[in-house]
Scaffold this active site. Structure first.
Site, mmCIF file in Angstrom:
data_model
loop_
_atom_site.group_PDB
_atom_site.id
_atom_site.type_symbol
_atom_site.label_atom_id
_atom_site.label_comp_id
_atom_site.label_asym_id
_atom_site.label_seq_id
_atom_site.Cartn_x
_atom_site.Cartn_y
_atom_site.Cartn_z
ATOM 1 N N LYS A 90 10.932 -2.899 -1.070
ATOM 2 C CA LYS A 90 11.112 -3.623 -2.330
ATOM 3 C C LYS A 90 12.421 -3.198 -2.992
ATOM 4 O O LYS A 90 13.189 -4.030 -3.481
ATOM 5 C CB LYS A 90 9.925 -3.343 -3.271
ATOM 6 C CG LYS A 90 8.641 -4.024 -2.812
ATOM 7 C CD LYS A 90 7.409 -3.486 -3.520
ATOM 8 C CE LYS A 90 6.148 -4.095 -2.915
ATOM 9 N NZ LYS A 90 4.911 -3.481 -3.391
ATOM 10 N N GLN A 114 2.542 0.822 -7.543
ATOM 11 C CA GLN A 114 2.138 0.659 -6.154
ATOM 12 C C GLN A 114 0.693 1.139 -5.982
ATOM 13 O O GLN A 114 0.356 2.269 -6.317
ATOM 14 C CB GLN A 114 3.094 1.456 -5.237
ATOM 15 C CG GLN A 114 2.825 1.286 -3.756
ATOM 16 C CD GLN A 114 3.085 -0.143 -3.256
ATOM 17 O OE1 GLN A 114 4.064 -0.781 -3.617
ATOM 18 N NE2 GLN A 114 2.180 -0.637 -2.429
ATOM 19 N N ASP A 123 3.651 -8.837 -10.657
ATOM 20 C CA ASP A 123 2.780 -9.076 -9.489
ATOM 21 C C ASP A 123 1.413 -9.619 -9.914
ATOM 22 O O ASP A 123 0.484 -9.662 -9.103
ATOM 23 C CB ASP A 123 2.621 -7.805 -8.648
ATOM 24 C CG ASP A 123 2.381 -8.149 -7.170
ATOM 25 O OD1 ASP A 123 2.304 -9.351 -6.844
ATOM 26 O OD2 ASP A 123 2.253 -7.232 -6.351
#
Ligand code: NDP
Length: 291
Positions: A53, A97, A120
């Site tokens: 990422k 994460q 996200d």
């Protein structure tokens, strides 16, 4: 006949080029899109996702704030970091994460992220907006799947789509989006409580596997010429490989012989997820201009 391989890597590069152009416009206006990436602990798979990422962000001309925390970091400390990032005007997106170490309550952490920076679509507010069809970021992996289907002109409206796996980040939001008027699919969502998964998958025009179970979907489980999307990224031990493992999906690669279109692992949904993430970060940065 062999399936057409759906090249997620190529489409992702195209999307990333578009994002880079958008970033250049933002840079001219004095804004550098920035994503804060928080990683707690040193799980090798998570570390590798985070690096992927960060590389994509840099290539698009964006900044990443890498926040690496020890595995024994306390929940309160993590919540305090998120609170600071929520306030920081130069941070446009926040990504924690997952998975987090067991002593940290994932729900509390996700809920703490400002939905305007939730690139996200993890927070309850973002998920609610998605389900209600309101404005907000869409989750990266599901939007990556939908973008790849569109790129190959796969008819979705009126199709029967079987999604295997109901996680909050992949299967469930994907099934939800597919049932909206925009996509108009008829969706069956399978999970470990499903009595006979192959009964459902054999009827599907499109099968999407997101289970974390290597090669769960076999050729006998799909109908001739079905479209098969493999979201799974699994590490299986392979002493002959340099790293001692290799990556494989949730779909037996032999499915390629029976499917009409097939998204491979690697090179399918993985790169699409990253492309969608950086697209959302650019959008978040653009939104900050309008404030
Ligand atoms: P989770 O473990 O959170 O969820 C897995 C889901 O699959 C659960 O709903 C589970 O059912 C279901 N499942 C597991 N085994 C079976 C089985 N034998 N039969 C039917 N259903 C089953 O995983 P994620 O959704 O986070 O990830 C799924 C896969 O996708 C993983 O390989 C992951 O690495 C990959 N992934 C890939 C991404 C990408 O960018 N390509 C992004 C995110 C994930 P139940 O709910 O009943 O337990």
């Amino acid at each position: 006949m062999s399936a057409i391989i759906m090249d997620g890597k190529a489409l992702a590069m195209k999307i990333r080029d578009g994002v880079k152009a958008k970033c250049n416009l933002l840079l001219e206006k004095g804004i550098t899109p920035c994503l804060a990436v928080i990683l707690v602990g040193n799980d090798p798979a998570s570390l590798s996702y985070v690096k992927g990422k960060e590389k994509a962000l840099a290539e698009a001309g964006m900044k990443s704030r890498d926040i690496r925390l020890f595995a024994d970091t306390q929940e309160a400390a993590l919540l305090s970091i998120i609170a600071d990032l929520n306030k920081d005007e130069s941070t446009h997106g926040i990504l924690v994460q997952l998975p987090l170490p067991h002593h940290i309550n994932e729900g509390n952490v996700i809920k703490a992220i400002n939905p305007e920076k939730d690139v996200d679509c993890f927070t309850p507010v973002s998920v609610g907006n998605m389900v209600l069809g309101r404005k907000g970021f869409l989750p990266c992996t599901p939007s990556g799947v939908l973008a790849l289907l569109r790129e190959y002109n796969i008819p979705i409206a009126g199709s029967h789509v079987v999604v295997v796996g109901r996680s909050n980040i992949v299967g469930r939001p994907l099934a939800n989006l597919l049932t909206t008027k925009e996509y108009n699919a008829t969706v069956t969502l399978c999970h470990t409580g499903t009595y006979d998964i192959s009964f459902h998958t054999r009827q599907a025009d499109i099968v999407i596997a997101a289970t974390g179970m290597p090669s769960l979907i076999t050729p006998g489980m799909i109908k001739e010429n079905a479209v098969v999307i493999d979201v799974g990224i699994n590490r299986v031990s392979d002493p002959s490989a340099k790293k001692g493992y290799r990556l494989c999906g949730d779909v037996d690669p032999a499915v390629e012989e029976k499917a009409s279109f097939f998204s491979p692992v690697p090179g399918g949904i993985g790169p699409m997820t990253i492309a969608m993430l950086i697209r959302n970060v650019a959008e978040a940065a653009g939104n900050s201009l309008n404030k």
